[in-house]
Design a protein around this motif. Sequence first.
Motif, mmCIF file in Angstrom:
data_model
loop_
_atom_site.group_PDB
_atom_site.id
_atom_site.type_symbol
_atom_site.label_atom_id
_atom_site.label_comp_id
_atom_site.label_asym_id
_atom_site.label_seq_id
_atom_site.Cartn_x
_atom_site.Cartn_y
_atom_site.Cartn_z
ATOM 1 N N ARG A 251 81.021 69.608 25.304
ATOM 2 C CA ARG A 251 81.291 68.292 24.451
ATOM 3 C C ARG A 251 82.125 67.378 25.370
ATOM 4 N NH1 ARG A 251 83.564 69.121 18.603
ATOM 5 N NH2 ARG A 251 81.568 69.303 17.877
ATOM 6 N N GLN A 252 83.165 67.878 25.773
ATOM 7 C CA GLN A 252 83.952 67.123 26.690
ATOM 8 C C GLN A 252 83.406 66.577 27.968
ATOM 9 O OE1 GLN A 252 87.084 66.129 25.818
ATOM 10 N NE2 GLN A 252 86.528 66.586 24.093
ATOM 11 N N GLN A 253 82.532 67.364 28.477
ATOM 12 C CA GLN A 253 81.975 67.165 29.842
ATOM 13 C C GLN A 253 80.672 66.599 29.952
ATOM 14 O OE1 GLN A 253 83.963 70.094 32.172
ATOM 15 N NE2 GLN A 253 85.738 69.537 31.120
ATOM 16 N N PRO B 75 86.338 58.961 28.935
ATOM 17 C CA PRO B 75 86.133 58.481 27.344
ATOM 18 C C PRO B 75 87.223 58.643 26.186
ATOM 19 C CG PRO B 75 85.509 60.756 27.637
ATOM 20 C CD PRO B 75 86.114 60.394 28.937
ATOM 21 N N GLN C 276 88.518 59.306 23.034
ATOM 22 C CA GLN C 276 88.370 60.474 21.920
ATOM 23 C C GLN C 276 88.288 60.068 20.429
ATOM 24 O OE1 GLN C 276 88.024 63.570 22.807
ATOM 25 N NE2 GLN C 276 88.867 63.658 25.090
ATOM 26 N N PHE D 109 83.166 73.534 23.493
ATOM 27 C CA PHE D 109 84.224 72.564 23.739
ATOM 28 C C PHE D 109 83.986 71.840 24.987
ATOM 29 C CE2 PHE D 109 88.141 70.730 25.168
ATOM 30 C CZ PHE D 109 88.862 70.248 24.127
ATOM 31 N N GLY D 110 83.918 72.812 26.197
ATOM 32 C CA GLY D 110 83.689 72.230 27.438
ATOM 33 C C GLY D 110 82.313 71.323 27.637
ATOM 34 N N LEU E 145 89.779 74.424 30.481
ATOM 35 C CA LEU E 145 88.470 73.781 30.001
ATOM 36 C C LEU E 145 88.373 72.246 30.828
ATOM 37 C CD1 LEU E 145 88.209 75.206 26.415
ATOM 38 C CD2 LEU E 145 86.796 75.634 28.461
ATOM 39 N N THR F 81 90.091 69.916 30.468
ATOM 40 C CA THR F 81 90.475 68.552 29.513
ATOM 41 C C THR F 81 91.961 68.528 29.552
ATOM 42 O OG1 THR F 81 88.549 69.276 28.072
ATOM 43 C CG2 THR F 81 90.262 68.150 27.106
ATOM 44 N N GLU G 77 74.828 67.351 19.500
ATOM 45 C CA GLU G 77 75.652 68.606 18.770
ATOM 46 C C GLU G 77 74.456 69.787 18.573
ATOM 47 O OE1 GLU G 77 78.995 68.143 17.151
ATOM 48 O OE2 GLU G 77 78.815 67.062 19.022
ATOM 49 N N ARG H 201 86.396 60.623 18.010
ATOM 50 C CA ARG H 201 86.524 61.734 16.916
ATOM 51 C C ARG H 201 87.766 62.092 16.498
ATOM 52 N NH1 ARG H 201 83.038 66.199 16.027
ATOM 53 N NH2 ARG H 201 81.876 65.561 17.598
#
Lengths: 256, 234
Positions: free
Chosen positions: A112-114, B15, B17, A109-110, B112, B114, A119, B19
Amino acid sequence: MQGMESTIKIRVVHLYKSFGDKQVLRGVDLEVWQGESMVVIGGSGSGKTVLIKCIIGLIRPEQGEIRVDGLEITSLNAKEMNEVRKKFGMLFQAGALFDSMKVWENVGFGLRQQTRLSEEEIRKNASEKLALVGLKDVEDLMPSELSGGMRKRVSLARAIAMEPEILLYDEPTTGIDPIMADAINDLIVQMKEKLNVTSIAITHDIKSAYKIADRIAMLYQGKIIEVGTPEEIRNSPNPMVQQFVEGRSEGPIKIL
Amino acid sequence: MILFVQTLGWIFRPPLQGREILKQMEEVGVRSFPVVVITAGFTGMVLALQSFTGFKRFGAETMVGTIVALSMTRELGPVLTGLMVSGRMGSAMAAELGTMRVTEQIDALYTLATNPIKYLIVPRFLATLIMLPILVIFADVIGILGGYLVSVQILGTNPTLYFRRTWDFLELIDLYSGLLKAVFFGMILATISCYQGFSTQGGAEGVGRATTKAVVLSSLTILIFNYFITAFLF
Protein backbone atom coordinates in the motif's frame (compact mmCIF):
# COMPACT_ATOMS: atom_id res chain seq x y z
CA MET A 1 26.23 -24.62 0.70
CA GLN A 2 29.85 -24.82 -0.42
CA GLY A 3 30.55 -22.99 -3.63
CA MET A 4 28.27 -20.15 -2.65
CA GLU A 5 30.93 -18.87 -0.30
CA SER A 6 32.26 -16.60 -3.00
CA THR A 7 29.36 -14.11 -2.78
CA ILE A 8 29.15 -12.24 0.47
CA LYS A 9 25.71 -10.70 0.98
CA ILE A 10 26.35 -8.98 4.29
CA ARG A 11 29.69 -8.21 5.83
CA VAL A 12 30.04 -6.75 9.32
CA VAL A 13 33.49 -5.42 10.21
CA HIS A 14 34.72 -4.37 13.67
CA LEU A 15 31.35 -3.16 14.83
CA TYR A 16 31.20 -1.21 18.11
CA LYS A 17 28.16 0.10 19.91
CA SER A 18 27.61 1.23 23.47
CA PHE A 19 24.69 2.64 25.38
CA GLY A 20 25.91 5.04 28.04
CA ASP A 21 28.67 3.25 29.93
CA LYS A 22 27.60 -0.12 28.69
CA GLN A 23 29.70 -1.44 25.82
CA VAL A 24 27.37 -3.82 24.00
CA LEU A 25 29.18 -4.62 20.76
CA ARG A 26 32.98 -4.75 21.01
CA GLY A 27 34.21 -5.38 17.52
CA VAL A 28 31.81 -7.79 15.85
CA ASP A 29 32.99 -9.39 12.61
CA LEU A 30 30.58 -11.50 10.61
CA GLU A 31 30.13 -12.57 7.01
CA VAL A 32 26.86 -13.85 5.66
CA TRP A 33 26.90 -15.53 2.27
CA GLN A 34 24.35 -15.16 -0.45
CA GLY A 35 21.48 -17.59 0.11
CA GLU A 36 22.62 -18.99 3.44
CA SER A 37 20.84 -19.10 6.74
CA MET A 38 23.03 -17.62 9.46
CA VAL A 39 21.98 -17.99 13.06
CA VAL A 40 23.58 -15.86 15.75
CA ILE A 41 23.30 -17.46 19.15
CA GLY A 42 24.12 -15.91 22.47
CA GLY A 43 22.78 -15.32 25.94
CA SER A 44 20.50 -12.55 27.04
CA GLY A 45 22.36 -9.27 26.97
CA SER A 46 25.06 -10.55 24.63
CA GLY A 47 24.14 -7.90 22.06
CA LYS A 48 22.27 -10.06 19.54
CA THR A 49 19.35 -7.68 19.19
CA VAL A 50 21.62 -4.66 18.90
CA LEU A 51 23.59 -6.42 16.16
CA ILE A 52 20.52 -7.25 14.09
CA LYS A 53 19.13 -3.74 14.53
CA CYS A 54 22.44 -2.29 13.35
CA ILE A 55 22.28 -4.45 10.23
CA ILE A 56 18.88 -3.06 9.26
CA GLY A 57 19.83 0.48 10.24
CA LEU A 58 17.55 0.90 13.26
CA ILE A 59 20.58 1.52 15.46
CA ARG A 60 23.63 3.40 14.28
CA PRO A 61 26.92 1.86 15.45
CA GLU A 62 29.73 4.06 16.74
CA GLN A 63 32.48 2.35 14.80
CA GLY A 64 32.86 -0.27 12.14
CA GLU A 65 31.32 -1.11 8.83
CA ILE A 66 28.28 -2.95 7.61
CA ARG A 67 28.20 -3.78 3.92
CA VAL A 68 25.07 -5.01 2.21
CA ASP A 69 25.86 -6.18 -1.34
CA GLY A 70 29.09 -4.24 -0.96
CA LEU A 71 27.41 -0.96 -0.01
CA GLU A 72 28.52 0.54 3.28
CA ILE A 73 25.31 1.42 5.13
CA THR A 74 26.34 2.90 8.48
CA SER A 75 27.02 6.31 6.96
CA LEU A 76 23.94 6.52 4.75
CA ASN A 77 21.36 9.27 5.25
CA ALA A 78 17.73 8.50 6.03
CA LYS A 79 16.61 8.47 2.42
CA GLU A 80 19.42 6.21 1.18
CA MET A 81 18.88 3.88 4.14
CA ASN A 82 15.22 3.67 3.23
CA GLU A 83 16.19 2.32 -0.19
CA VAL A 84 18.51 -0.27 1.36
CA ARG A 85 15.74 -1.39 3.73
CA LYS A 86 13.63 -2.40 0.73
CA LYS A 87 15.95 -5.40 0.42
CA PHE A 88 15.06 -6.46 3.94
CA GLY A 89 12.15 -8.06 5.72
CA MET A 90 12.15 -8.46 9.45
CA LEU A 91 10.24 -10.71 11.83
CA PHE A 92 10.02 -9.05 15.23
CA GLN A 93 10.11 -10.92 18.48
CA ALA A 94 6.55 -10.12 19.54
CA GLY A 95 5.37 -9.58 15.98
CA ALA A 96 5.20 -5.78 16.14
CA LEU A 97 1.99 -5.91 14.14
CA PHE A 98 0.19 -2.60 13.69
CA ASP A 99 -2.64 -3.08 16.13
CA SER A 100 -4.89 -0.48 14.58
CA MET A 101 -5.04 -2.46 11.33
CA LYS A 102 -6.57 -5.73 10.28
CA VAL A 103 -4.31 -8.68 9.53
CA TRP A 104 -4.48 -8.26 5.76
CA GLU A 105 -3.74 -4.55 6.03
CA ASN A 106 -0.69 -5.40 8.11
CA VAL A 107 0.56 -7.86 5.52
CA GLY A 108 -0.26 -5.48 2.67
CA PHE A 109 1.25 -2.43 4.36
CA GLY A 110 4.38 -2.35 2.23
CA LEU A 111 2.40 -2.76 -0.98
CA ARG A 112 0.00 0.00 0.00
CA GLN A 113 2.84 2.37 0.85
CA GLN A 114 5.08 1.63 -2.09
CA THR A 115 2.93 0.61 -4.99
CA ARG A 116 -0.23 1.85 -6.62
CA LEU A 117 -2.02 -1.49 -6.47
CA SER A 118 -5.75 -1.44 -5.78
CA GLU A 119 -7.12 -2.53 -2.42
CA GLU A 120 -8.40 -5.80 -3.91
CA GLU A 121 -5.01 -6.63 -5.38
CA ILE A 122 -3.29 -5.87 -2.08
CA ARG A 123 -5.77 -8.03 -0.25
CA LYS A 124 -5.30 -10.87 -2.71
CA ASN A 125 -1.55 -10.63 -2.35
CA ALA A 126 -1.85 -10.58 1.45
CA SER A 127 -3.96 -13.75 1.34
CA GLU A 128 -1.29 -15.47 -0.77
CA LYS A 129 1.43 -14.52 1.68
CA LEU A 130 -0.70 -15.65 4.60
CA ALA A 131 -1.27 -19.00 2.86
CA LEU A 132 2.49 -19.30 2.47
CA VAL A 133 2.91 -19.14 6.25
CA GLY A 134 0.05 -21.59 6.75
CA LEU A 135 -2.74 -19.21 7.67
CA LYS A 136 -6.13 -18.77 6.08
CA ASP A 137 -9.36 -16.98 6.92
CA VAL A 138 -7.60 -14.60 9.28
CA GLU A 139 -7.53 -11.62 6.91
CA ASP A 140 -10.18 -9.64 8.73
CA LEU A 141 -9.07 -10.34 12.29
CA MET A 142 -7.36 -7.69 14.38
CA PRO A 143 -3.85 -8.51 15.71
CA SER A 144 -5.19 -8.55 19.29
CA GLU A 145 -7.39 -11.52 18.38
CA LEU A 146 -4.41 -13.69 17.41
CA SER A 147 -2.38 -16.13 19.51
CA GLY A 148 1.37 -15.61 19.94
CA GLY A 149 2.23 -18.16 17.27
CA MET A 150 -0.23 -16.70 14.80
CA ARG A 151 1.14 -13.21 15.40
CA LYS A 152 4.60 -14.46 14.48
CA ARG A 153 3.23 -16.03 11.32
CA VAL A 154 1.43 -12.86 10.32
CA SER A 155 4.56 -10.88 11.06
CA LEU A 156 6.50 -13.28 8.84
CA ALA A 157 3.88 -12.89 6.09
CA ARG A 158 4.31 -9.11 6.36
CA ALA A 159 8.11 -9.46 6.24
CA ILE A 160 8.00 -11.50 3.00
CA ALA A 161 5.22 -9.46 1.36
CA MET A 162 7.61 -7.22 -0.54
CA GLU A 163 9.73 -10.18 -1.60
CA PRO A 164 12.91 -9.17 0.19
CA GLU A 165 16.36 -10.57 -0.55
CA ILE A 166 17.27 -10.72 3.13
CA LEU A 167 15.14 -11.86 6.04
CA LEU A 168 15.99 -11.04 9.65
CA TYR A 169 14.45 -13.04 12.46
CA ASP A 170 14.50 -11.65 15.99
CA GLU A 171 14.05 -14.57 18.40
CA PRO A 172 11.62 -16.41 16.10
CA THR A 173 10.77 -19.15 18.61
CA THR A 174 10.69 -17.14 21.83
CA GLY A 175 7.42 -16.96 23.71
CA ILE A 176 5.53 -19.76 21.94
CA ASP A 177 5.01 -23.41 22.79
CA PRO A 178 7.54 -26.04 21.56
CA ILE A 179 5.24 -27.45 18.88
CA MET A 180 4.46 -24.03 17.47
CA ALA A 181 8.17 -23.20 17.75
CA ASP A 182 9.02 -26.19 15.60
CA ALA A 183 6.37 -25.18 13.09
CA ILE A 184 8.02 -21.75 12.88
CA ASN A 185 11.39 -23.45 12.38
CA ASP A 186 9.92 -25.43 9.48
CA LEU A 187 8.57 -22.20 8.02
CA ILE A 188 11.96 -20.53 8.21
CA VAL A 189 13.53 -23.46 6.37
CA GLN A 190 10.75 -23.32 3.77
CA MET A 191 11.22 -19.59 3.28
CA LYS A 192 14.84 -20.17 2.41
CA GLU A 193 13.97 -22.94 -0.04
CA LYS A 194 10.95 -21.29 -1.65
CA LEU A 195 12.07 -17.68 -1.71
CA ASN A 196 15.81 -18.20 -2.00
CA VAL A 197 16.53 -15.52 0.59
CA THR A 198 19.58 -14.85 2.69
CA SER A 199 18.63 -14.85 6.34
CA ILE A 200 20.00 -13.94 9.72
CA ALA A 201 18.24 -15.18 12.82
CA ILE A 202 19.17 -14.39 16.39
CA THR A 203 18.12 -16.80 19.08
CA HIS A 204 19.08 -18.42 22.33
CA ASP A 205 17.07 -21.50 21.36
CA ILE A 206 19.86 -23.87 20.40
CA LYS A 207 17.48 -26.52 19.12
CA SER A 208 15.98 -24.01 16.72
CA ALA A 209 19.46 -22.90 15.66
CA TYR A 210 20.50 -26.46 14.75
CA LYS A 211 17.37 -26.87 12.70
CA ILE A 212 17.38 -23.67 10.66
CA ALA A 213 21.06 -22.79 10.35
CA ASP A 214 23.52 -23.41 7.55
CA ARG A 215 26.06 -21.78 9.83
CA ILE A 216 25.93 -20.67 13.44
CA ALA A 217 27.86 -17.80 15.01
CA MET A 218 28.14 -17.40 18.74
CA LEU A 219 28.12 -13.90 20.20
CA TYR A 220 29.60 -13.51 23.64
CA GLN A 221 30.43 -10.27 25.42
CA GLY A 222 29.98 -8.24 22.27
CA LYS A 223 32.19 -10.37 20.02
CA ILE A 224 31.72 -13.34 17.73
CA ILE A 225 33.73 -16.08 19.41
CA GLU A 226 33.01 -18.92 17.01
CA VAL A 227 31.46 -19.49 13.59
CA GLY A 228 30.74 -22.84 12.02
CA THR A 229 28.23 -25.34 10.71
CA PRO A 230 25.82 -26.78 13.29
CA GLU A 231 28.03 -29.88 13.40
CA GLU A 232 31.16 -27.83 14.04
CA ILE A 233 29.43 -25.84 16.76
CA ARG A 234 28.13 -28.99 18.42
CA ASN A 235 31.66 -30.37 18.53
CA SER A 236 33.41 -27.10 19.26
CA PRO A 237 36.35 -27.37 21.65
CA ASN A 238 35.60 -23.84 22.92
CA PRO A 239 34.36 -24.30 26.51
CA MET A 240 32.07 -21.26 26.32
CA VAL A 241 30.37 -22.58 23.19
CA GLN A 242 30.07 -25.98 24.81
CA GLN A 243 28.49 -24.50 27.91
CA PHE A 244 25.96 -22.59 25.85
CA VAL A 245 24.90 -25.38 23.52
CA GLU A 246 24.57 -27.79 26.39
CA GLY A 247 22.76 -25.23 28.50
CA ARG A 248 24.78 -25.65 31.69
CA SER A 249 24.79 -23.03 34.40
CA GLU A 250 28.37 -23.82 35.49
CA GLY A 251 31.30 -23.06 33.25
CA PRO A 252 33.37 -20.18 31.96
CA ILE A 253 30.25 -18.06 31.29
CA LYS A 254 29.26 -16.58 34.61
CA ILE A 255 25.65 -15.81 35.40
CA LEU A 256 25.28 -12.34 36.81
CA MET B 1 12.32 21.16 18.28
CA ILE B 2 14.29 18.98 15.88
CA LEU B 3 11.20 16.87 15.44
CA PHE B 4 9.22 20.00 14.60
CA VAL B 5 11.64 20.92 11.82
CA GLN B 6 11.71 17.34 10.51
CA THR B 7 7.94 17.25 10.55
CA LEU B 8 7.75 20.46 8.54
CA GLY B 9 10.24 18.96 6.12
CA TRP B 10 8.21 15.80 5.58
CA ILE B 11 4.90 17.62 5.11
CA PHE B 12 5.82 18.69 1.61
CA ARG B 13 7.15 15.35 0.44
CA PRO B 14 4.70 13.24 -1.53
CA PRO B 15 2.86 10.99 -1.20
CA LEU B 16 0.52 12.65 1.24
CA GLN B 17 -0.97 10.19 3.71
CA GLY B 18 -4.54 11.25 2.93
CA ARG B 19 -6.17 8.29 4.63
CA GLU B 20 -4.22 8.85 7.85
CA ILE B 21 -4.87 12.60 7.87
CA LEU B 22 -8.62 12.10 7.55
CA LYS B 23 -8.59 9.51 10.32
CA GLN B 24 -6.75 11.90 12.61
CA MET B 25 -8.96 14.83 11.65
CA GLU B 26 -11.94 12.79 12.73
CA GLU B 27 -10.19 11.88 15.95
CA VAL B 28 -9.03 15.41 16.77
CA GLY B 29 -11.99 17.33 15.41
CA VAL B 30 -15.17 15.32 15.49
CA ARG B 31 -14.51 13.31 18.65
CA SER B 32 -13.27 16.32 20.61
CA PHE B 33 -16.33 18.31 19.62
CA PRO B 34 -18.57 17.38 22.61
CA VAL B 35 -15.81 18.19 25.09
CA VAL B 36 -15.19 21.55 23.48
CA VAL B 37 -18.92 22.35 23.30
CA ILE B 38 -19.49 21.67 26.98
CA THR B 39 -16.37 23.56 28.03
CA ALA B 40 -17.17 26.61 25.91
CA GLY B 41 -20.89 26.62 26.71
CA PHE B 42 -20.46 26.61 30.47
CA THR B 43 -17.57 29.06 30.30
CA GLY B 44 -19.74 31.52 28.34
CA MET B 45 -22.48 31.04 30.88
CA VAL B 46 -20.33 31.58 33.94
CA LEU B 47 -18.66 34.53 32.23
CA ALA B 48 -22.06 36.20 31.87
CA LEU B 49 -22.86 35.66 35.54
CA GLN B 50 -19.51 36.89 36.81
CA SER B 51 -19.18 39.93 34.59
CA PHE B 52 -22.80 40.86 35.39
CA THR B 53 -21.89 40.91 39.10
CA GLY B 54 -18.94 43.16 38.39
CA PHE B 55 -20.63 45.52 35.95
CA LYS B 56 -23.70 45.91 38.16
CA ARG B 57 -21.54 47.64 40.76
CA PHE B 58 -21.03 50.58 38.41
CA GLY B 59 -24.23 50.28 36.45
CA ALA B 60 -22.83 48.87 33.20
CA GLU B 61 -24.84 45.64 33.03
CA THR B 62 -25.49 46.10 29.32
CA MET B 63 -21.80 45.56 28.59
CA VAL B 64 -21.99 41.87 29.55
CA GLY B 65 -22.50 40.85 25.91
CA THR B 66 -19.37 42.69 24.84
CA ILE B 67 -17.19 41.25 27.54
CA VAL B 68 -18.38 37.69 26.89
CA ALA B 69 -17.75 38.02 23.17
CA LEU B 70 -14.30 39.59 23.60
CA SER B 71 -13.18 37.11 26.25
CA MET B 72 -14.37 34.13 24.28
CA THR B 73 -12.90 35.04 20.89
CA ARG B 74 -9.63 36.55 22.05
CA GLU B 75 -8.79 34.39 24.99
CA LEU B 76 -10.94 31.66 26.39
CA GLY B 77 -12.04 30.07 23.12
CA PRO B 78 -8.52 29.25 21.92
CA VAL B 79 -6.94 28.68 25.33
CA LEU B 80 -9.62 26.39 26.72
CA THR B 81 -9.93 24.50 23.44
CA GLY B 82 -6.16 24.15 23.36
CA LEU B 83 -6.08 22.82 26.90
CA MET B 84 -9.01 20.45 26.44
CA VAL B 85 -7.62 19.06 23.19
CA SER B 86 -4.21 18.70 24.87
CA GLY B 87 -5.84 16.65 27.57
CA ARG B 88 -7.83 14.57 25.13
CA MET B 89 -5.63 14.25 22.08
CA GLY B 90 -2.18 15.01 23.47
CA SER B 91 -2.49 12.10 25.86
CA ALA B 92 -3.94 9.86 23.15
CA MET B 93 -1.14 10.68 20.69
CA ALA B 94 1.59 10.15 23.27
CA ALA B 95 0.06 6.90 24.50
CA GLU B 96 -0.49 5.53 21.01
CA LEU B 97 2.94 6.45 19.65
CA GLY B 98 4.55 5.40 22.94
CA THR B 99 2.94 1.97 22.76
CA MET B 100 4.01 1.65 19.13
CA ARG B 101 7.54 2.50 20.18
CA VAL B 102 7.80 -0.02 23.01
CA THR B 103 6.15 -2.82 21.00
CA GLU B 104 8.60 -2.18 18.13
CA GLN B 105 5.85 -1.08 15.74
CA ILE B 106 7.84 2.07 14.95
CA ASP B 107 10.89 -0.09 14.16
CA ALA B 108 8.61 -2.22 12.02
CA LEU B 109 7.62 0.86 10.01
CA TYR B 110 11.28 1.56 9.28
CA THR B 111 11.83 -2.03 8.16
CA LEU B 112 8.88 -1.67 5.78
CA ALA B 113 10.72 1.30 4.27
CA THR B 114 8.19 3.76 5.62
CA ASN B 115 9.32 6.84 7.52
CA PRO B 116 7.37 6.99 10.78
CA ILE B 117 7.62 10.77 10.94
CA LYS B 118 5.87 10.98 7.63
CA TYR B 119 3.42 8.18 8.34
CA LEU B 120 2.58 8.86 11.99
CA ILE B 121 3.52 12.39 12.96
CA VAL B 122 2.76 14.47 9.88
CA PRO B 123 -0.92 13.34 9.76
CA ARG B 124 -1.38 14.14 13.45
CA PHE B 125 0.35 17.47 13.07
CA LEU B 126 -1.70 18.53 10.05
CA ALA B 127 -4.97 17.26 11.51
CA THR B 128 -4.45 19.22 14.72
CA LEU B 129 -3.36 22.30 12.81
CA ILE B 130 -6.52 22.23 10.68
CA MET B 131 -9.04 21.11 13.27
CA LEU B 132 -8.07 23.28 16.23
CA PRO B 133 -9.06 26.61 14.60
CA ILE B 134 -12.34 25.02 13.47
CA LEU B 135 -13.03 23.83 17.00
CA VAL B 136 -12.21 27.33 18.26
CA ILE B 137 -14.79 28.87 15.93
CA PHE B 138 -17.41 26.53 17.39
CA ALA B 139 -16.19 27.29 20.91
CA ASP B 140 -16.52 31.04 20.25
CA VAL B 141 -20.04 30.73 18.91
CA ILE B 142 -21.21 28.40 21.65
CA GLY B 143 -19.58 30.47 24.39
CA ILE B 144 -21.35 33.58 23.12
CA LEU B 145 -24.64 31.67 22.95
CA GLY B 146 -24.08 30.44 26.51
CA GLY B 147 -23.55 33.98 27.69
CA TYR B 148 -26.65 35.08 25.79
CA LEU B 149 -28.74 32.33 27.34
CA VAL B 150 -27.78 33.23 30.90
CA SER B 151 -28.11 36.97 30.34
CA VAL B 152 -31.49 36.80 28.65
CA GLN B 153 -33.10 33.89 30.48
CA ILE B 154 -31.71 34.34 33.98
CA LEU B 155 -30.52 37.91 34.29
CA GLY B 156 -33.36 39.39 32.21
CA THR B 157 -31.27 41.38 29.73
CA ASN B 158 -33.02 42.55 26.57
CA PRO B 159 -32.07 40.06 23.79
CA THR B 160 -31.74 42.68 21.05
CA LEU B 161 -29.59 44.87 23.23
CA TYR B 162 -27.37 41.92 24.16
CA PHE B 163 -26.69 41.07 20.53
CA ARG B 164 -26.12 44.70 19.58
CA ARG B 165 -23.58 45.02 22.37
CA THR B 166 -21.93 41.86 21.09
CA TRP B 167 -21.80 42.85 17.42
CA ASP B 168 -21.03 46.55 17.79
CA PHE B 169 -17.85 46.06 19.71
CA LEU B 170 -16.60 42.83 18.23
CA GLU B 171 -13.95 43.37 15.55
CA LEU B 172 -12.51 40.95 13.04
CA ILE B 173 -9.11 41.26 14.69
CA ASP B 174 -10.57 39.65 17.82
CA LEU B 175 -11.57 36.60 15.84
CA TYR B 176 -8.33 36.46 13.86
CA SER B 177 -6.11 36.75 16.92
CA GLY B 178 -8.00 33.87 18.51
CA LEU B 179 -7.62 31.74 15.39
CA LEU B 180 -3.94 32.59 15.09
CA LYS B 181 -3.53 31.39 18.65
CA ALA B 182 -5.37 28.20 17.78
CA VAL B 183 -2.94 27.49 14.93
CA PHE B 184 0.04 27.95 17.25
CA PHE B 185 -1.53 25.88 20.00
CA GLY B 186 -2.25 23.10 17.51
CA MET B 187 1.39 23.01 16.42
CA ILE B 188 2.58 23.10 20.02
CA LEU B 189 0.40 20.31 21.29
CA ALA B 190 0.89 18.02 18.29
CA THR B 191 4.68 18.45 18.28
CA ILE B 192 5.14 18.02 22.02
CA SER B 193 2.76 15.08 22.32
CA CYS B 194 4.14 13.25 19.29
CA TYR B 195 7.70 13.86 20.48
CA GLN B 196 6.92 12.47 23.91
CA GLY B 197 5.28 9.40 22.43
CA PHE B 198 7.96 8.90 19.81
CA SER B 199 10.84 9.02 22.29
CA THR B 200 9.19 6.74 24.85
CA GLN B 201 11.50 4.29 26.60
CA GLY B 202 10.91 1.55 29.10
CA GLY B 203 7.71 -0.41 28.66
CA ALA B 204 4.30 0.34 30.10
CA GLU B 205 5.71 2.65 32.75
CA GLY B 206 7.46 4.66 30.06
CA VAL B 207 4.22 5.03 28.14
CA GLY B 208 2.53 6.36 31.29
CA ARG B 209 5.33 8.84 31.84
CA ALA B 210 5.25 10.00 28.23
CA THR B 211 1.48 10.52 28.39
CA THR B 212 1.65 12.62 31.54
CA LYS B 213 4.53 14.66 30.20
CA ALA B 214 2.72 15.25 26.92
CA VAL B 215 -0.32 16.74 28.63
CA VAL B 216 1.56 18.76 31.23
CA LEU B 217 4.15 20.15 28.84
CA SER B 218 1.61 20.94 26.09
CA SER B 219 -0.68 22.72 28.54
CA LEU B 220 2.09 24.77 30.12
CA THR B 221 3.63 25.67 26.78
CA ILE B 222 0.23 26.73 25.48
CA LEU B 223 -0.33 29.00 28.48
CA ILE B 224 3.12 30.55 28.17
CA PHE B 225 2.86 31.08 24.42
CA ASN B 226 -0.60 32.50 24.93
CA TYR B 227 0.87 35.42 26.84
CA PHE B 228 3.55 36.09 24.26
CA ILE B 229 1.21 35.89 21.29
CA THR B 230 -1.20 38.24 23.06
CA ALA B 231 1.60 40.65 23.92
CA PHE B 232 2.83 40.54 20.34
CA LEU B 233 -0.62 41.38 18.96
CA PHE B 234 -1.37 43.94 21.66
